[in-house]
Design a protein around this motif. Structure first.
Motif, PDB file in Angstrom:
ATOM      1  N   ALA A  81      62.661  38.670  49.675  1.00 56.40           N
ATOM      2  CA  ALA A  81      63.100  37.632  48.731  1.00 56.40           C
ATOM      3  C   ALA A  81      63.982  36.602  49.415  1.00 56.40           C
ATOM      4  O   ALA A  81      64.882  36.948  50.180  1.00 56.40           O
ATOM      5  N   TYR A  82      63.692  35.318  49.151  1.00 57.12           N
ATOM      6  CA  TYR A  82      64.472  34.157  49.612  1.00 57.12           C
ATOM      7  C   TYR A  82      64.365  33.869  51.103  1.00 57.12           C
ATOM      8  O   TYR A  82      65.088  33.019  51.618  1.00 57.12           O
ATOM      9  N   VAL A  83      63.475  34.588  51.825  1.00 58.96           N
ATOM     10  CA  VAL A  83      63.233  34.236  53.231  1.00 58.96           C
ATOM     11  C   VAL A  83      62.475  32.895  53.233  1.00 58.96           C
ATOM     12  O   VAL A  83      61.576  32.698  52.422  1.00 58.96           O
ATOM     13  N   PRO A  84      62.797  31.933  54.120  1.00 61.03           N
ATOM     14  CA  PRO A  84      63.751  32.024  55.227  1.00 61.03           C
ATOM     15  C   PRO A  84      65.135  31.473  54.904  1.00 61.03           C
ATOM     16  O   PRO A  84      65.991  31.445  55.793  1.00 61.03           O
ATOM     17  N   LYS A  85      65.351  30.990  53.680  1.00 58.70           N
ATOM     18  CA  LYS A  85      66.662  30.414  53.359  1.00 58.70           C
ATOM     19  C   LYS A  85      67.782  31.440  53.551  1.00 58.70           C
ATOM     20  O   LYS A  85      68.843  31.147  54.089  1.00 58.70           O
ATOM     21  N   VAL A  86      67.526  32.656  53.083  1.00 54.49           N
ATOM     22  CA  VAL A  86      68.398  33.794  53.396  1.00 54.49           C
ATOM     23  C   VAL A  86      67.688  34.552  54.505  1.00 54.49           C
ATOM     24  O   VAL A  86      66.519  34.896  54.372  1.00 54.49           O
ATOM     25  N   SER A  87      68.359  34.764  55.604  1.00 53.06           N
ATOM     26  CA  SER A  87      67.679  35.201  56.831  1.00 53.06           C
ATOM     27  C   SER A  87      66.892  36.490  56.659  1.00 53.06           C
ATOM     28  O   SER A  87      67.304  37.415  55.952  1.00 53.06           O
ATOM     29  N   PRO A 140      65.057  45.538  41.330  1.00 51.96           N
ATOM     30  CA  PRO A 140      63.707  45.653  41.880  1.00 51.96           C
ATOM     31  C   PRO A 140      63.310  44.589  42.896  1.00 51.96           C
ATOM     32  O   PRO A 140      62.477  44.862  43.762  1.00 51.96           O
ATOM     33  N   ASP A 141      63.886  43.367  42.831  1.00 45.58           N
ATOM     34  CA  ASP A 141      63.467  42.351  43.803  1.00 45.58           C
ATOM     35  C   ASP A 141      64.085  42.560  45.184  1.00 45.58           C
ATOM     36  O   ASP A 141      63.716  41.880  46.134  1.00 45.58           O
ATOM     37  N   PHE A 142      65.010  43.517  45.294  1.00 46.93           N
ATOM     38  CA  PHE A 142      65.543  43.881  46.603  1.00 46.93           C
ATOM     39  C   PHE A 142      65.319  45.384  46.846  1.00 46.93           C
ATOM     40  O   PHE A 142      64.205  45.817  47.049  1.00 46.93           O
ATOM     41  N   ASP A 145      62.883  56.384  63.211  1.00 47.44           N
ATOM     42  CA  ASP A 145      62.172  55.909  62.030  1.00 47.44           C
ATOM     43  C   ASP A 145      63.182  55.630  60.926  1.00 47.44           C
ATOM     44  O   ASP A 145      63.937  56.513  60.521  1.00 47.44           O
ATOM     45  N   LEU A 146      63.183  54.385  60.459  1.00 47.70           N
ATOM     46  CA  LEU A 146      64.044  53.957  59.358  1.00 47.70           C
ATOM     47  C   LEU A 146      63.187  53.820  58.107  1.00 47.70           C
ATOM     48  O   LEU A 146      62.154  53.140  58.135  1.00 47.70           O
ATOM     49  N   THR A 147      63.612  54.473  57.031  1.00 50.08           N
ATOM     50  CA  THR A 147      62.882  54.391  55.768  1.00 50.08           C
ATOM     51  C   THR A 147      63.748  53.667  54.736  1.00 50.08           C
ATOM     52  O   THR A 147      64.845  54.113  54.402  1.00 50.08           O
ATOM     53  N   VAL A 148      63.244  52.518  54.295  1.00 48.03           N
ATOM     54  CA  VAL A 148      63.925  51.684  53.307  1.00 48.03           C
ATOM     55  C   VAL A 148      62.889  51.246  52.277  1.00 48.03           C
ATOM     56  O   VAL A 148      61.788  50.824  52.647  1.00 48.03           O
ATOM     57  N   HIS A 149      63.227  51.341  50.997  1.00 44.88           N
ATOM     58  CA  HIS A 149      62.349  50.797  49.951  1.00 44.88           C
ATOM     59  C   HIS A 149      60.974  51.469  49.997  1.00 44.88           C
ATOM     60  O   HIS A 149      59.949  50.841  49.721  1.00 44.88           O
ATOM     61  N   GLY A 150      60.960  52.740  50.416  1.00 43.45           N
ATOM     62  CA  GLY A 150      59.709  53.487  50.490  1.00 43.45           C
ATOM     63  C   GLY A 150      58.843  53.169  51.694  1.00 43.45           C
ATOM     64  O   GLY A 150      57.715  53.650  51.800  1.00 43.45           O
ATOM     65  N   VAL A 151      59.348  52.354  52.627  1.00 44.48           N
ATOM     66  CA  VAL A 151      58.587  51.943  53.815  1.00 44.48           C
ATOM     67  C   VAL A 151      59.288  52.488  55.054  1.00 44.48           C
ATOM     68  O   VAL A 151      60.507  52.348  55.205  1.00 44.48           O
ATOM     69  N   THR A 152      58.519  53.093  55.950  1.00 45.90           N
ATOM     70  CA  THR A 152      59.068  53.635  57.189  1.00 45.90           C
ATOM     71  C   THR A 152      58.597  52.807  58.371  1.00 45.90           C
ATOM     72  O   THR A 152      57.391  52.571  58.532  1.00 45.90           O
ATOM     73  N   LYS A 153      59.547  52.346  59.183  1.00 47.23           N
ATOM     74  CA  LYS A 153      59.238  51.536  60.362  1.00 47.23           C
ATOM     75  C   LYS A 153      60.067  52.029  61.546  1.00 47.23           C
ATOM     76  O   LYS A 153      61.190  52.502  61.372  1.00 47.23           O
TER      77      LYS A 153
END
Length: 196
Positions: free
Chosen positions: A171-177, A93-95, A124-132
């Motif tokens: 999650a973990y931004v900005p340490k993980v890009s 769930p955290d990713f 349109d790219l849909t990932v994690h229920g979000v479309t951008k």
């Protein structure tokens, strides 16, 4: 004179039909498609993961490439980082939250020819229920009869960049890009009669 009219009419009909037949629909081949994404891990390494596709269709008209379209489905069940523990973590769930959002989809909204074999593909790219909206830089590798099958085939490479936080994956931004580099290679062919 009547015969000439028939010949002209037949010629016009033939031209109209051939013009309508110019767009070719290709089924993308999961076995020859890789959707790779990479990121910076605390600045020490740049891991790469492959997600691939289960289903994809590309419609391409060599004479009018601005009317091309592409639509693909990428299942998170195929996610492969070559590190089983990381595969498992990325689906949690955290990713990606793969149980709730099992697929990633892309559907083009426009294609801009840049000359030669270069294109901008908007979609349109849909990932994690979000479309951008995203933009891919695409290169046509080859189009024509496949030497192994004789079927009409096509192949593209494409690259792009997205921010994972735009899709609720921060999650973990900005340490993980936050920036994710995307590299795609794909080929497809016109299905034989009776194939879907």
């Amino acid at each position: 004179m009547r015969n000439l009219r028939y010949v002209l009419l037949a010629g016009l009909l033939g031209t109209a039909l051939s013009a309508q037949a110019d767009p070719v629909s290709y089924k993308l081949d999961p076995g020859h498609t890789m959707v790779l994404f990479s990121w910076s891990h605390f600045g020490f390494s740049h891991p790469v993961a492959d997600i691939g596709i289960t289903d994809g269709t590309l419609v391409f008209d060599e004479k009018n490439p601005s009317k091309a379209s592409v639509e693909v489905t990428m299942p998170l069940s195929n996610l492969d980082t070559h590190v089983p523990a990381l595969d498992k973590h990325l689906k949690e769930p955290d990713f990606f939250n793969a149980d709730k959002y099992p697929t990633i989809t892309f559907k083009s909204t426009g294609v801009k020819p840049l000359g030669g074999k270069k294109y901008k593909v908007m979609g349109d790219l849909t990932v994690h229920g979000v479309t951008k909206p995203v933009v891919l830089d695409a290169t046509l590798n080859n189009v024509g009869p496949h030497p192994m099958t004789g079927q009409q085939a096509i192949g593209f490479n494409a690259t792009g960049m997205i921010k994972r936080s735009d899709f609720g994956l921060g999650a973990y931004v900005p340490k993980v890009s936050d920036e994710i580099q995307i590299n795609i290679t794909t080929e497809g062919s016109v299905p034989k009669a009776g194939q879907q």
